[in-house]
Enzyme design. Structure first.
Site, PDB file in Angstrom:
ATOM      1  N   CYS A 120      27.566   8.441  24.796  1.00 42.10           N
ATOM      2  CA  CYS A 120      28.484   9.516  25.189  1.00 42.10           C
ATOM      3  C   CYS A 120      29.278   9.278  26.472  1.00 42.10           C
ATOM      4  O   CYS A 120      30.506   9.195  26.458  1.00 42.10           O
ATOM      5  CB  CYS A 120      27.709  10.815  25.313  1.00 42.10           C
ATOM      6  SG  CYS A 120      26.819  11.301  23.830  1.00 42.10           S
ATOM      7  N   HIS A 176      30.108  15.982  30.186  1.00 40.16           N
ATOM      8  CA  HIS A 176      29.167  14.858  30.281  1.00 40.16           C
ATOM      9  C   HIS A 176      29.657  13.716  31.169  1.00 40.16           C
ATOM     10  O   HIS A 176      29.416  12.535  30.894  1.00 40.16           O
ATOM     11  CB  HIS A 176      28.823  14.324  28.881  1.00 40.16           C
ATOM     12  CG  HIS A 176      27.458  13.678  28.848  1.00 40.16           C
ATOM     13  ND1 HIS A 176      26.956  13.024  27.741  1.00 40.16           N
ATOM     14  CD2 HIS A 176      26.490  13.591  29.801  1.00 40.16           C
ATOM     15  CE1 HIS A 176      25.750  12.567  27.999  1.00 40.16           C
ATOM     16  NE2 HIS A 176      25.448  12.900  29.246  1.00 40.16           N
TER      17      HIS A 176
END
Length: 598
Positions: A120, A176
């Site tokens: 990610c 993130h």
């Protein structure tokens, strides 16, 4: 609003709409409300073949798109799915129905030689900076919730560059990229507004996340504050889509907009509203069934985003880019077949992604692009499309690939550094000798140069996972094609053009090419910055922050006034510390790894 409920009526036209357009927009809004009440979130089972009966009438002309004096700068819509496998789209042969993605891709340009990063944070950081991980210090793993770490503050981000040329910038979804300091938050990194989550995963309904026992908190934000008002059980895919609709309804389409929509789906935990399971009862494997339901909901959401672009006058001057952030995770329902490996690995299944561009502005619509494209390329490509400028002193790793995509020209890109991770678990049998004295093959690394791909170290889980693997109630590795890595093996070479499934290792047959790629790795490594992977900070615990995951680092200015002698000593220490912290660098750097003192 109950989970799974359709988006509400479109907001009233904003002040920039004139009296003449008010009537047209009023009629249009009435049809919008009627279509949503009738259809809710359009069921995939109805399919896009029935679009003239549903909300996509805007495309067929029955609901004309509002006329606008278009800006010369296109509206930029970047949609990032999470953990979608390479096979998990209809046009790649999936049993999961994705009519919206199939249609948008068929009418646009499919990217069939498109690469991202295997997890990610790295993909997101490379998209927003145009730089490889080795140039931001994010070479290793992801940014974890308890780490005092974030995307380096000295990197000019994509939304910051777009704001310079007049764009309104909005982010909806998963960030993130770190949040331990307020300066790391999306609104401080170029976004006018932010609505979404800060962490890598969490419950789709409650928006809570436990990183470990006793480390649990709420993770839904509106700009810089916890969005407690939205703690009412709405499924995140639908909630994010509703927010996108609201943004488009209130923005003047004559002014350029950048929308970064980073959906949480289809990342674990595997959750979806009940009605999306109806068409997948035949899938026995529960994880695959849940995953299919989640992906169907995501496909439907993208249909509604596209409809909103048309309804509010953005579509004709828009560029929609769709991408997954990494490969799928078979143990969580994802499929990368026929590619090798999975999320978290440098085999093709971890880094080759579903991607396409859909836009009325494309010159060659309905085509397939097989030229090399990487996620870092969106940074210079979008800035160029926005009529912006990139400073000469900024060393980017991305290329402007718009002519490659739109006109079918050759890609300016001939290589990709997939990564060099100096602190990942070393391959036991790797050595400088195995790397011909050029490279230590114990180090995890991967590079692509034209047709050739080289991997060293420990590349990760290497099975091929065919569709039959999902035929049982639980994971069934008996169906997997497995290879036991040879003892002493730490180098692999593949001709990806001829062998995209990485079945034939050519490292022994072409040692000269291996040496060339090892030298290229070595050259890249000379430009790497120290790895940023600090230890856990106990102050990150949401219990200390009102039950919310959020910025916890605070400069301690209010201290007791020290004595003169102590003050002088402290001033000297402070000067030394400031020198160490200049230009985004960090103290306590040893063996290429930096640890924060926060």
């Amino acid at each position: 609003m109950a989970p799974g409920a359709p988006a509400g009526p479109a907001p009233p036209p904003p002040a920039w709409v004139g009296p003449g357009r008010m009537l047209a927009m009023g009629a249009l809004a009435a049809v919008w409300v009627l279509s949503l009440l009738t259809y809710g979130y359009l069921s995939w089972g109805q399919g896009l073949e029935e679009e003239e009966e549903g909300p996509l009438r805007a495309q067929s002309g029955e609901i004309p798109e509002p006329s606008t004096t278009a800006t010369s700068q296109p509206h930029l819509i970047f949609i990032l799915a999470d953990d979608q496998g390479f096979r998990d789209v209809g046009y790649h042969g999936s049993e999961i129905k994705t009519p919206t993605l199939d249609k948008l891709a068929a009418e646009g340009v499919k990217l069939e030689n498109y690469y991202v990063q295997p997890i990610c944070t790295p993909s997101r950081s490379q998209f927003i900076t145009g730089k490889y991980q080795i140039h931001t210090g994010l070479q290793h793993s992801i940014i974890r919730p308890t780490q005092p770490n974030c995307l380096p503050l000295d990197n000019a981000t994509l939304p910051q560059k777009l704001k310079e040329v007049g764009y309104s910038t909005h982010m909806v979804g998963k960030w993130h990229l770190g949040f331990y300091r307020k300066e790391c938050m999306p609104t401080k990194r170029g976004f006018d507004t932010f609505f979404g989550s800060l962490l890598g995963s969490g419950d789709y309904y409650t928006h809570y996340k436990c990183d470990s026992p006793g480390m649990c908190g709420y993770d839904l934000y509106e700009n810089d504050n916890a969005a407690w008002d939205y703690d009412n059980g709405i499924y995140s895919t639908q909630m994010y889509t509703q927010r996108v609709q609201q943004i488009l309804a209130s923005h003047d389409p004559r002014k350029p907009i950048f929308l970064y929509i980073a959906y949480q789906a289809v990342h674990s935990p595997l959750q979806a509203p009940g009605r999306y399971f109806e068409h997948y009862r035949s899938i026995i494997n529960i994880n695959r069934r849940r995953y299919a339901a989640m992906l169907s909901c995501l496909d439907e959401a993208i249909n509604n985003v596209t409809l909103a672009l048309k309804t509010y006058g953005f579509y004709n001057n828009s560029i929609i880019i769709y991408s997954s952030d990494n490969g799928g995770q078979p143990t969580a329902g994802g499929s990368n077949w026929p590619l090798r490996g999975s999320k978290g690995t440098y085999w093709e299944g971890g880094i080759r992604a579903v991607g396409f561009v859909h836009s009325p502005l494309l010159k060659n619509k309905g085509t397939v692009c097989k030229e090399l494209v990487h996620i870092t390329d969106w940074y210079p490509t979008l800035i160029s499309l926005a009529e912006g400028q990139i400073d000469e002193d900024i060393q980017l790793d991305g290329y402007d690939v718009w002519e490659t995509i739109s006109e079918g020209l050759r890609s300016p890109r001939v290589d990709i550094l997939h990564n060099i991770d100096p602190i990942y678990t070393k391959a036991k049998n790797g050595s400088w000798a195995a790397g011909y004295g050029i490279w230590n093959t114990a180090i995890q690394s991967a590079i692509r140069v034209q047709h050739w791909k080289l991997l060293t170290g420990n590349p990760g889980y290497s099975d091929w996972v065919p569709p039959q693997s999902f035929s049982n109630l639980g994971p069934n590795r008996w169906h997997n094609e497995r290879i036991t890595l040879s003892t002493g093996k730490s180098v692999w070479l593949f001709n990806i053009t001829a062998d995209p499934y990485e079945r034939v290792d050519l490292s022994h047959r072409y040692p000269g090419i291996v040496k060339q790629l090892l030298r290229r790795l070595s050259q890249f490594n000379k430009t790497a910055v120290p790895v940023r992977y600090p230890p856990k900070d106990p102050r990150s615990n949401p219990r200390l922050n009102g039950g919310v995951w959020g910025p916890w680092y605070k400069e301690e200015y209010k201290k007791k006034k020290p004595s003169k002698n102590k003050a002088e000593k402290k001033q000297k220490k402070s000067k030394t510390k400031k020198k160490q912290q200049k230009a985004g660098s960090f103290p306590n750097c040893r063996a290429g790894v930096c640890h924060y003192r926060g």
